[in-house]
Each structure stands twice: as structure tokens, then as C-alpha cells.
Write a protein that holds these residues in place. Structure first.
Motif, PDB file in Angstrom:
ATOM      1  N   GLY A 247       0.821  -1.206   0.000  1.00  0.00           N
ATOM      2  CA  GLY A 247       0.000   0.000   0.000  1.00  0.00           C
ATOM      3  C   GLY A 247       0.852   1.252   0.000  1.00  0.00           C
ATOM      4  O   GLY A 247       2.072   1.209  -0.187  1.00  0.00           O
ATOM      5  N   SER A 248       0.198   2.381   0.217  1.00  0.00           N
ATOM      6  CA  SER A 248       0.887   3.666   0.160  1.00  0.00           C
ATOM      7  C   SER A 248       1.262   4.165   1.553  1.00  0.00           C
ATOM      8  O   SER A 248       0.609   3.850   2.548  1.00  0.00           O
ATOM      9  CB  SER A 248       0.017   4.717  -0.539  1.00  0.00           C
ATOM     10  OG  SER A 248      -1.138   4.999   0.218  1.00  0.00           O
ATOM     11  N   ILE A 249       2.336   4.937   1.583  1.00  0.00           N
ATOM     12  CA  ILE A 249       2.840   5.509   2.838  1.00  0.00           C
ATOM     13  C   ILE A 249       3.223   6.960   2.586  1.00  0.00           C
ATOM     14  O   ILE A 249       3.857   7.288   1.581  1.00  0.00           O
ATOM     15  CB  ILE A 249       4.075   4.741   3.358  1.00  0.00           C
ATOM     16  CG1 ILE A 249       3.721   3.271   3.619  1.00  0.00           C
ATOM     17  CG2 ILE A 249       4.611   5.380   4.635  1.00  0.00           C
ATOM     18  CD1 ILE A 249       4.899   2.447   4.129  1.00  0.00           C
ATOM     19  N   ASN A 250       2.839   7.848   3.501  1.00  0.00           N
ATOM     20  CA  ASN A 250       3.295   9.231   3.477  1.00  0.00           C
ATOM     21  C   ASN A 250       4.675   9.292   4.122  1.00  0.00           C
ATOM     22  O   ASN A 250       4.876   8.708   5.197  1.00  0.00           O
ATOM     23  CB  ASN A 250       2.331  10.134   4.241  1.00  0.00           C
ATOM     24  CG  ASN A 250       0.915  10.029   3.709  1.00  0.00           C
ATOM     25  OD1 ASN A 250       0.692  10.131   2.517  1.00  0.00           O
ATOM     26  ND2 ASN A 250      -0.033   9.797   4.603  1.00  0.00           N
ATOM     27  N   CYS A 251       5.604   9.962   3.476  1.00  0.00           N
ATOM     28  CA  CYS A 251       6.989   9.989   3.944  1.00  0.00           C
ATOM     29  C   CYS A 251       7.466  11.430   4.137  1.00  0.00           C
ATOM     30  O   CYS A 251       7.080  12.326   3.379  1.00  0.00           O
ATOM     31  CB  CYS A 251       7.909   9.311   2.929  1.00  0.00           C
ATOM     32  SG  CYS A 251       7.339   7.703   2.325  1.00  0.00           S
ATOM     33  N   VAL A 252       8.304  11.620   5.140  1.00  0.00           N
ATOM     34  CA  VAL A 252       8.925  12.925   5.364  1.00  0.00           C
ATOM     35  C   VAL A 252      10.315  12.668   5.936  1.00  0.00           C
ATOM     36  O   VAL A 252      10.524  11.684   6.659  1.00  0.00           O
ATOM     37  CB  VAL A 252       8.080  13.796   6.322  1.00  0.00           C
ATOM     38  CG1 VAL A 252       8.001  13.191   7.704  1.00  0.00           C
ATOM     39  CG2 VAL A 252       8.608  15.219   6.379  1.00  0.00           C
ATOM     40  N   SER A 253      11.270  13.499   5.596  1.00  0.00           N
ATOM     41  CA  SER A 253      12.620  13.290   6.105  1.00  0.00           C
ATOM     42  C   SER A 253      12.646  13.464   7.620  1.00  0.00           C
ATOM     43  O   SER A 253      11.910  14.290   8.179  1.00  0.00           O
ATOM     44  CB  SER A 253      13.603  14.265   5.460  1.00  0.00           C
ATOM     45  OG  SER A 253      13.396  15.586   5.951  1.00  0.00           O
ATOM     46  N   ALA A 254      13.471  12.671   8.277  1.00  0.00           N
ATOM     47  CA  ALA A 254      13.584  12.760   9.735  1.00  0.00           C
ATOM     48  C   ALA A 254      14.066  14.152  10.151  1.00  0.00           C
ATOM     49  O   ALA A 254      13.640  14.680  11.180  1.00  0.00           O
ATOM     50  CB  ALA A 254      14.544  11.685  10.245  1.00  0.00           C
ATOM     51  N   GLU A 255      14.927  14.745   9.335  1.00  0.00           N
ATOM     52  CA  GLU A 255      15.453  16.075   9.646  1.00  0.00           C
ATOM     53  C   GLU A 255      14.328  17.102   9.700  1.00  0.00           C
ATOM     54  O   GLU A 255      14.227  17.888  10.652  1.00  0.00           O
ATOM     55  CB  GLU A 255      16.490  16.481   8.609  1.00  0.00           C
ATOM     56  CG  GLU A 255      17.106  17.852   8.861  1.00  0.00           C
ATOM     57  CD  GLU A 255      18.128  18.239   7.808  1.00  0.00           C
ATOM     58  OE1 GLU A 255      18.774  19.294   7.968  1.00  0.00           O
ATOM     59  OE2 GLU A 255      18.272  17.497   6.810  1.00  0.00           O
ATOM     60  N   HIS A 256      13.467  17.082   8.682  1.00  0.00           N
ATOM     61  CA  HIS A 256      12.374  18.052   8.667  1.00  0.00           C
ATOM     62  C   HIS A 256      11.364  17.746   9.771  1.00  0.00           C
ATOM     63  O   HIS A 256      10.829  18.674  10.407  1.00  0.00           O
ATOM     64  CB  HIS A 256      11.673  18.048   7.315  1.00  0.00           C
ATOM     65  CG  HIS A 256      10.534  19.021   7.245  1.00  0.00           C
ATOM     66  ND1 HIS A 256      10.730  20.377   7.161  1.00  0.00           N
ATOM     67  CD2 HIS A 256       9.186  18.835   7.298  1.00  0.00           C
ATOM     68  CE1 HIS A 256       9.554  20.994   7.144  1.00  0.00           C
ATOM     69  NE2 HIS A 256       8.602  20.079   7.226  1.00  0.00           N
TER      70      HIS A 256
END
Length: 244
Positions: A107-116
Motif C-alpha cells: 500500500g501507500s505511505i506518506n513519507c517525510v525526512s527525519a530532519e524536517h
């Protein structure tokens, strides 16, 4: 392989209940730097000891957190679906994964950098508080599964696992193999096959070629040990809508 989707981030985040429960300002601060990807079954998001460069918010998929022992054996200690997130506990200095996080359902996953994400947490303390609350939820689930694995019979543990998958995916229908269940429960595949056959004979589930249909949720709950109710009870109600 994963493929980046073209969904608008503001729309995508609403599929994840952790993000949907954030106030608008906090959610927008994350969505501005977020992307959405599609992941296949078996994709490993983190391995033990690896730096967690990305924070994940599942939408319609399911991620199994596995604790490995001496690199040869593994036991599932928690499941993360659309109610939660992976990769940040709020603990200062904890940047390495203690578990293997692997896709149990595609399925789909929303991703964001750990830094941000850390920058947002520093500015919006409510986000950090939500992460701490969810981390406590996962810890309580891991403890409950450890107790369950030691004291309860396999058929009851399998029923608990299937009910948890159903609850996390909010669906009576899902795909999972005997092999994956055997790894998750820390038993031999033949044991899972026998227990699943028993549940089918009781007309609690239907199982064919990896496709599971929960036919009688209340009946399956009666076969399960009390650990399922304990696990569900630990998840904040706002993150988990009711599935009858």
C-alpha cells in the motif's frame, strides 16, 4: 521497488489517522515537505541498527515490526497501520532502528525526512507529544505480545494476530501467507497451517492462496486470548475508528 505517486500531499495525509488528528497548522507544516510512495509486500523500511532517515505514516498498508534474535530468528512485536507512524519516538539521540520494519500488506505511505520532522517537532510541541503517546502505545503492544507468546496456545495467538490485522486495516479481507504468519508468531509453518485449518473448520475464517476473510469476528474474538482486547485498548480511540 517503490513508485512515487502524484497525490497531492494535503489529500494523502488524511488517509493516515495519526496525521488527520493533527491540528491544521501542524499538518500543513509536515505536508509541505511530504511525499507519498507505494510499497510492495516484503519491502524493508528499517533494519536493526540502521539510521532512520525517513519518518513513515502508513495509509492503507500494514507494517510489521520484527525483533531479531542472533540474526536467525524473529518475532513480531507490533503492527503499524493507518492509525500510526514509524521512525520517531521523541527520545533524544535515538536515530537507529531497534527492529526490522517490513511491509506485511502492500500500500501507500506518506513519507517525510527525519530532519524536517524533527524541525516541526521542535516548533510544534503537540506533534512531539502525539509521537510520545504513540510510542507508549507500541511499547504496551510489544509487552502484551511477549506475554501472549509465552503463555497462550497457538490457535488463540493466531486468532489474536488475525483480529489485530483486521483492526489495523479496517477490513475483513486481506492477504497474508502462512510463512509470514509463522515468522510473526515465532513458530513453524506447519503449526500455523494446523491452527488456521481449525479456525476454518469452525467457520470463523476463510483462507485460500493467501487471501483471508474474517467470517465471524465475534466468534474469532472468543477463540482469541484476551490479549487482543488489551492491544486494541492501548490505541487512543481517535486513531482507530470502530470496525464492527
Amino acid at each position: 521497488m517503490s513508485a512515487i505517486l502524484n497525490n497531492a500531499p494535503a489529500r494523502a495525509v488524511l488517509y493516515n489517522r495519526f496525521l488527520a488528528n493533527m491540528p491544521l497548522a501542524e499538518r500543513q507544516a509536515l505536508a509541505a515537505h511530504m511525499w507519498t510512495e507505494e510499497f510492495a509486500v516484503g519491502t524493508v523500511l528499517y533494519r536493526p541498527g540502521e539510521t532512520m532517515h525517513t519518518i513513515y505514516f502508513p495509509n492503507d498498508c500494514l507494517v510489521s515490526l520484527m525483533k531479531e534474535v542472533e540474526g536467525q530468528h524473529a518475532l513480531e512485536i507490533a503492527l503499524v497501520g493507518g492509525e500510526g507512524m514509524l521512525g520517531y519516538s521523541g527520545t533524544v539521540g535515538q536515530t537507529q532502528s531497534p527492529v526490522r520494519a517490513v511491509l506485511q500488506q502492500a500500500g501507500s505511505i506518506n513519507c517525510v525526512s527525519a530532519e524536517h520532522f524533527c524541525m516541526v517537532c521542535d516548533t510544534h510541541h503537540l506533534v512531539q507529544n502525539m509521537c510520545l503517546l504513540y510510542s507508549e502505545t507500541l511499547f504496551a503492544e510489544a509487552v502484551q505480545i511477549a506475554v501472549c507468546s509465552h503463555f497462550h496456545l497457538l490457535e488463540a495467538r493466531l486468532a489474536r494476530s488475525l483480529l489485530t490485522i483486521r483492526e489495523r486495516l479496517q477490513s475483513d479481507n486481506f492477504h497474508i501467507t502462512h510463512e509470514f504468519l509463522a515468522h510473526a508468531l515465532g513458530v513453524r509453518r506447519v503449526g500455523v497451517t494446523k491452527a488456521a485449518s481449525s479456525l476454518q473448520k469452525q467457520e470463523l475464517i476463510a483462507y485460500s492462496r493467501g487471501k483471508v476473510t474474517v467470517l465471524d469476528p465475534p466468534g474469532l474474538a472468543l477463540v482469541s486470548c484476551a490479549c487482543f482486547q488489551q492491544i486494541v485498548g492501548h490505541v487512543p480511540s481517535e486513531f482507530t475508528p470502530s470496525l464492527k
